[in-house]
Design a protein around this motif. Structure first.
Motif, PDB file in Angstrom:
ATOM      1  N   THR A 100       0.910  -1.125  -0.046  1.00  0.00           N
ATOM      2  CA  THR A 100      -0.226  -0.099   0.184  1.00  0.00           C
ATOM      3  C   THR A 100       0.730   1.285  -0.107  1.00  0.00           C
ATOM      4  OG1 THR A 100      -1.698  -1.290   1.322  1.00  0.00           O
ATOM      5  CG2 THR A 100      -1.842   1.165   1.098  1.00  0.00           C
ATOM      6  N   MET A 101       0.637   2.088  -0.951  1.00  0.00           N
ATOM      7  CA  MET A 101       1.343   3.357  -0.866  1.00  0.00           C
ATOM      8  C   MET A 101       0.954   4.340   0.238  1.00  0.00           C
ATOM      9  SD  MET A 101       3.859   4.998  -2.454  1.00  0.00           S
ATOM     10  CE  MET A 101       4.354   4.086  -3.836  1.00  0.00           C
ATOM     11  N   THR A 109       1.694   8.170 -10.949  1.00  0.00           N
ATOM     12  CA  THR A 109       1.982   6.622 -11.202  1.00  0.00           C
ATOM     13  C   THR A 109       1.176   6.031 -10.152  1.00  0.00           C
ATOM     14  OG1 THR A 109       3.896   6.950 -12.557  1.00  0.00           O
ATOM     15  CG2 THR A 109       3.439   4.507 -11.923  1.00  0.00           C
ATOM     16  N   ILE A 110       1.636   6.160  -8.944  1.00  0.00           N
ATOM     17  CA  ILE A 110       0.932   5.452  -7.879  1.00  0.00           C
ATOM     18  C   ILE A 110       0.636   6.548  -6.694  1.00  0.00           C
ATOM     19  CG2 ILE A 110       1.235   3.409  -5.923  1.00  0.00           C
ATOM     20  CD1 ILE A 110       3.742   2.289  -7.732  1.00  0.00           C
ATOM     21  N   ASN A 111      -0.696   6.537  -6.516  1.00  0.00           N
ATOM     22  CA  ASN A 111      -0.771   7.689  -5.702  1.00  0.00           C
ATOM     23  C   ASN A 111      -1.151   7.027  -4.117  1.00  0.00           C
ATOM     24  OD1 ASN A 111      -1.786   9.910  -7.550  1.00  0.00           O
ATOM     25  ND2 ASN A 111      -3.172   8.398  -8.389  1.00  0.00           N
ATOM     26  N   ASP A 114      -3.200   3.814  -3.237  1.00  0.00           N
ATOM     27  CA  ASP A 114      -3.188   2.859  -4.111  1.00  0.00           C
ATOM     28  C   ASP A 114      -2.542   1.538  -3.643  1.00  0.00           C
ATOM     29  OD1 ASP A 114      -4.408   4.644  -5.793  1.00  0.00           O
ATOM     30  OD2 ASP A 114      -2.778   4.882  -7.093  1.00  0.00           O
ATOM     31  N   ALA A 116      -0.023  -1.428  -4.784  1.00  0.00           N
ATOM     32  CA  ALA A 116       0.885  -2.042  -5.841  1.00  0.00           C
ATOM     33  C   ALA A 116       0.757  -3.665  -5.814  1.00  0.00           C
ATOM     34  CB  ALA A 116       2.386  -1.459  -5.974  1.00  0.00           C
ATOM     35  N   SER A 145       8.883   1.896  -3.298  1.00  0.00           N
ATOM     36  CA  SER A 145       8.528   1.531  -4.468  1.00  0.00           C
ATOM     37  C   SER A 145       8.956   2.727  -5.494  1.00  0.00           C
ATOM     38  CB  SER A 145       7.150   0.997  -4.759  1.00  0.00           C
ATOM     39  OG  SER A 145       6.941   0.006  -3.969  1.00  0.00           O
ATOM     40  N   VAL A 186       6.960  -3.888  -9.534  1.00  0.00           N
ATOM     41  CA  VAL A 186       5.490  -3.460  -9.627  1.00  0.00           C
ATOM     42  C   VAL A 186       4.898  -3.961 -10.917  1.00  0.00           C
ATOM     43  CG1 VAL A 186       3.913  -1.628  -9.361  1.00  0.00           C
ATOM     44  CG2 VAL A 186       5.871  -1.626  -7.673  1.00  0.00           C
ATOM     45  N   VAL A 189      -1.165  -1.882 -10.713  1.00  0.00           N
ATOM     46  CA  VAL A 189      -1.534  -0.851  -9.584  1.00  0.00           C
ATOM     47  C   VAL A 189      -3.154  -0.982  -9.233  1.00  0.00           C
ATOM     48  CG1 VAL A 189      -1.480   1.461  -8.795  1.00  0.00           C
ATOM     49  CG2 VAL A 189       0.493   0.477  -9.863  1.00  0.00           C
ATOM     50  N   PRO A 191      -5.971   1.096  -8.153  1.00  0.00           N
ATOM     51  CA  PRO A 191      -6.341   2.674  -7.211  1.00  0.00           C
ATOM     52  C   PRO A 191      -7.350   2.376  -6.193  1.00  0.00           C
ATOM     53  CG  PRO A 191      -6.701   2.490  -9.919  1.00  0.00           C
ATOM     54  CD  PRO A 191      -6.608   1.142  -9.304  1.00  0.00           C
TER      55      PRO A 191
END
Length: 249
Positions: A100-101, A109-111, A114, A116, A145, A186, A189, A191
């Motif tokens: 989890t980002m 790209t990854i908020n 989000d 991964a 990441s 990765v 992703v 969202p």
């Protein structure tokens, strides 16, 4: 209006059993025939009451709402169970992991929030542009990441990579060396899937969840254990007398 016939008769000891096949509705109401012989309906006549069927079966709106909430409950519980399997059980059974980002270093790209989905690849398959998940070689060795900017082969056969977060203005102030084997890359992703995880990681929420979750599970188990079983009737109740008259009087 759809009506239901409710017949009540005085309670008394009978000299012999009475079944729907041996008496009729008219006999119960008038106290004649076998009912008269047995003393039914002679002293205290049976009463016949017409009541709306909704009193027994509930309104159509109540039925529809009940079915709707039941189906919604099934959908929500199924989705929650599937999410639990994907995030908690799947990584132990299949060759992937979920991360989890929590920061915005890889926006857009990854908020934050989000999830991964990483798979393992050989370090020798890495190339610039890949987003990898690894422990940084400095400070607290946290997991990040980030995207690979460059890959350099070393004389000992290892690889050194330079990474950078897409939202960061500069390259990472370290270089990571991988002697061989595999690394997490990765691949997908999803969202916003991790928003719930981020919310549960808040200190206050996490403490409450520790006590609330077991309590909810216990209540669900108790409701299943204490749910009364439906009584199966192998033969007709002698008090359930069908209406066999010729019509309303």
């Amino acid at each position: 209006m759809d009506m239901v016939v409710v017949v009540t008769a005085p309670v008394r000891d009978l000299s012999e059993p009475v079944s729907p096949a041996s008496v009729s509705f008219d006999e119960i109401v008038r106290g004649t025939g076998r009912c008269g012989d047995l003393g039914l309906g002679t002293r205290t006549p049976a009463s016949v009451t017409l009541l709306p069927r909704a009193r027994f079966t509930g309104t159509r709106t109540q039925k529809l709402l009940g079915r709707l909430f039941f189906q919604l409950g099934n959908i929500v519980s199924s989705m929650a169970f599937a999410l639990f399997l994907f995030l908690a059980v799947g990584p132990h059974l299949f060759p992937y992991q979920t991360m989890t980002m929590l920061t915005g270093s890889m926006v857009p790209t990854i908020n934050p929030g989000d999830v991964a989905v990483d798979t393992q690849v050989s370090v020798y398959d890495l190339k610039p542009g890949d987003v990898i998940t690894y422990r940084i070689p400095v400070d607290d060795n946290r997991i990040v990441s980030h995207r690979i900017v460059s890959v350099t082969g070393e004389p000992d056969g290892s690889l050194t990579v330079q990474t950078k977060g897409d939202a960061n203005p500069d390259n990472d102030p370290w270089k990571a060396n991988f002697p061989g084997g595999t690394i997490w890359r990765v691949d997908t992703v999803i969202p916003k899937m991790g928003e719930g995880i981020r919310w549960f990681r808040q200190p206050g929420v996490a403490k409450v969840a520790v006590y609330v979750a077991p309590a909810l599970v216990s209540l669900m188990l108790l409701s299943v254990i204490w749910k009364p079983a439906r009584r199966k009737r192998s033969e007709p109740d002698p008090h359930d007398v069908p209406f066999t008259g010729s019509g309303a009087r």
